[in-house]
Design a protein around this motif. Structure first.
Motif, short mmCIF file in Angstrom:
data_model
loop_
_atom_site.label_atom_id
_atom_site.label_comp_id
_atom_site.label_asym_id
_atom_site.label_seq_id
_atom_site.Cartn_x
_atom_site.Cartn_y
_atom_site.Cartn_z
N VAL A 174 5.86 118.34 33.98
CA VAL A 174 5.40 117.13 34.66
C VAL A 174 6.31 116.78 35.83
CG1 VAL A 174 4.87 114.67 34.37
CG2 VAL A 174 4.32 116.30 32.54
N GLU A 175 7.59 117.10 35.71
CA GLU A 175 8.54 116.82 36.79
C GLU A 175 8.35 117.74 37.99
OE1 GLU A 175 12.67 116.74 35.83
OE2 GLU A 175 12.38 115.56 34.01
N LEU A 176 7.70 118.89 37.79
CA LEU A 176 7.66 119.93 38.81
C LEU A 176 7.20 119.43 40.19
CD1 LEU A 176 8.12 122.88 39.51
CD2 LEU A 176 5.79 123.36 38.72
N ILE A 189 9.50 119.41 43.65
CA ILE A 189 9.10 120.06 44.90
C ILE A 189 9.22 119.07 46.06
CG2 ILE A 189 7.11 121.02 46.12
CD1 ILE A 189 6.26 122.28 43.44
N ARG A 190 8.96 117.80 45.79
CA ARG A 190 9.05 116.77 46.83
C ARG A 190 10.45 116.18 46.94
NH1 ARG A 190 3.65 113.13 46.39
NH2 ARG A 190 4.57 112.25 48.27
N ARG A 191 11.41 116.81 46.24
CA ARG A 191 12.83 116.44 46.33
C ARG A 191 13.10 115.01 45.87
NH1 ARG A 191 15.44 120.49 49.07
NH2 ARG A 191 14.11 121.83 50.39
N GLU A 228 15.12 109.84 38.92
CA GLU A 228 13.85 109.20 39.25
C GLU A 228 12.66 110.02 38.79
OE1 GLU A 228 11.70 107.55 43.32
OE2 GLU A 228 13.88 107.80 43.27
N ARG A 229 12.75 111.34 38.98
CA ARG A 229 11.61 112.15 38.55
C ARG A 229 11.54 112.23 37.03
NH1 ARG A 229 14.71 116.87 41.05
NH2 ARG A 229 15.38 118.20 39.31
N LEU A 283 -2.79 116.94 33.23
CA LEU A 283 -3.25 115.72 33.87
C LEU A 283 -2.06 114.85 34.30
CD1 LEU A 283 -5.57 113.84 34.65
CD2 LEU A 283 -5.57 112.96 32.30
N ALA A 284 -1.07 114.72 33.42
CA ALA A 284 0.12 113.95 33.77
C ALA A 284 0.83 114.58 34.96
CB ALA A 284 1.06 113.87 32.57
N ARG A 285 0.94 115.90 34.97
CA ARG A 285 1.60 116.60 36.09
C ARG A 285 0.85 116.35 37.40
NH1 ARG A 285 2.09 123.03 35.81
NH2 ARG A 285 -0.16 122.81 36.04
N ALA A 286 -0.49 116.42 37.34
CA ALA A 286 -1.28 116.22 38.56
C ALA A 286 -1.12 114.82 39.13
CB ALA A 286 -2.75 116.50 38.26
N LEU A 287 -1.01 113.82 38.24
CA LEU A 287 -0.96 112.43 38.70
C LEU A 287 0.44 111.92 38.96
CD1 LEU A 287 -3.71 110.93 36.37
CD2 LEU A 287 -3.92 111.47 38.80
N ALA A 288 1.46 112.65 38.48
CA ALA A 288 2.84 112.15 38.59
C ALA A 288 3.26 111.94 40.04
CB ALA A 288 3.80 113.12 37.90
N ALA A 289 2.81 112.80 40.94
CA ALA A 289 3.19 112.69 42.35
C ALA A 289 2.26 111.77 43.13
CB ALA A 289 3.23 114.06 43.00
N ARG A 290 1.38 111.06 42.43
CA ARG A 290 0.46 110.09 43.02
C ARG A 290 -0.36 110.65 44.18
NH1 ARG A 290 5.03 105.63 42.92
NH2 ARG A 290 5.25 105.53 40.68
#
Length: 255
Positions: free
Chosen positions: A111-113, A117-119, A124-125, A159-166
């Motif tokens: 989920v953090e991935l 990637i967005r540093r 926080e991640r 699903l959580a991974r997809a939405l984590a980065a908003r």
């Protein structure tokens, strides 16, 4: 230039970023010499759930990959908020039927991935990942590896991974197709619940007409070189509804 991504924090935002407006105009999709769709015109409204149905081979998955920026159109234009889509962007997340989790990373690590990637800073991640795992009911599984989870649980992680980065748009390619009926219904309910308040635009490809009618604000029916877009009676419900039953018959007859 891609749109500026919304700021990330460890918890869900108080004001959701607006969903992306996606627009295809005169688009030909497929490979050179073998297009699957031609002259396609379609607009996905910001913040809506558009369910896409159609027979096998009609171009549903190709449509998603084009919207994601992975497959350029053979002709026509594909735009997000008026800007042409020419490459993948963090604004648009893809969710597949195969959960595509990295087997060597823990659930939380997966989920953090996109945040890594967005540093996004590590602390926080981690907070962001834990928040999303709690939202999909997997907080106690954060340290497990994907092979230790059921199929439905792995799809929750995806699903959580997809939405984590908003992301402002979530493109879903039959994500629940391999699940049993009970787990599938639970995932549909979960999707509706976790999308609430995100503001994200969703394009959801499915072979299941009932799934399309439950999840979609509208249904796009692909076939040949045409697309019909049908409004789904609201509010969303599994209860019998005459208008929804009539729409179901229309879709099945067209398939």
């Amino acid at each position: 230039m891609p749109a500026t991504a919304p700021a990330l924090t460890g918890t869900a935002p108080t004001t959701a970023p607006p969903g992306a407006d996606l627009h295809l105009d005169g688009v030909r999709l497929g490979r050179d010499g073998s297009p699957v769709l031609d002259g396609l015109g379609l607009r996905v409204r910001a913040g809506e759930v558009l369910a896409v149905v159609g027979p096998s081979g009609c171009g549903k998955s190709t449509l998603l990959r084009t919207l994601a920026g992975l497959l350029p159109p053979l002709a026509g234009t594909v735009r997000q908020d008026g800007r042409e889509i020419t490459r993948p962007d963090a604004d648009r997340a893809l969710v597949f039927q195969d959960d595509a989790l990295l087997p060597w990373r823990t659930v939380r690590g997966n989920v953090e991935l996109p945040l890594a990637i967005r540093r996004v800073p590590r602390g926080e991640r981690r907070r962001g990942a834990e928040d999303w795992l709690a939202r999909v009911g997997l907080a106690e599984h954060a340290r497990r590896l994907p092979h230790q989870l059921s199929g439905g649980q792995r799809q929750r992680v995806q699903l959580a991974r997809a939405l984590a980065a908003r992301p402002r748009a979530v493109l879903m390619d039959e994500p629940f197709g391999a699940l049993d009926a009970q787990t599938r219904a639970g995932m549909q309910d979960l999707l509706v619940d976790v999308l609430a308040g995100t503001g994200a635009t969703v394009v959801f490809v499915t072979h299941d007409v009932d799934e399309a009618l439950f999840l979609g604000d509208r249904v796009a029916l692909l076939g040949g070189d045409t697309v019909r877009v049908l409004d789904v009676p609201q509010p969303r419900s599994r209860a019998p509804h005459p208008a929804r039953a009539d729409l179901r018959r229309q879709i099945i007859d067209s398939l």
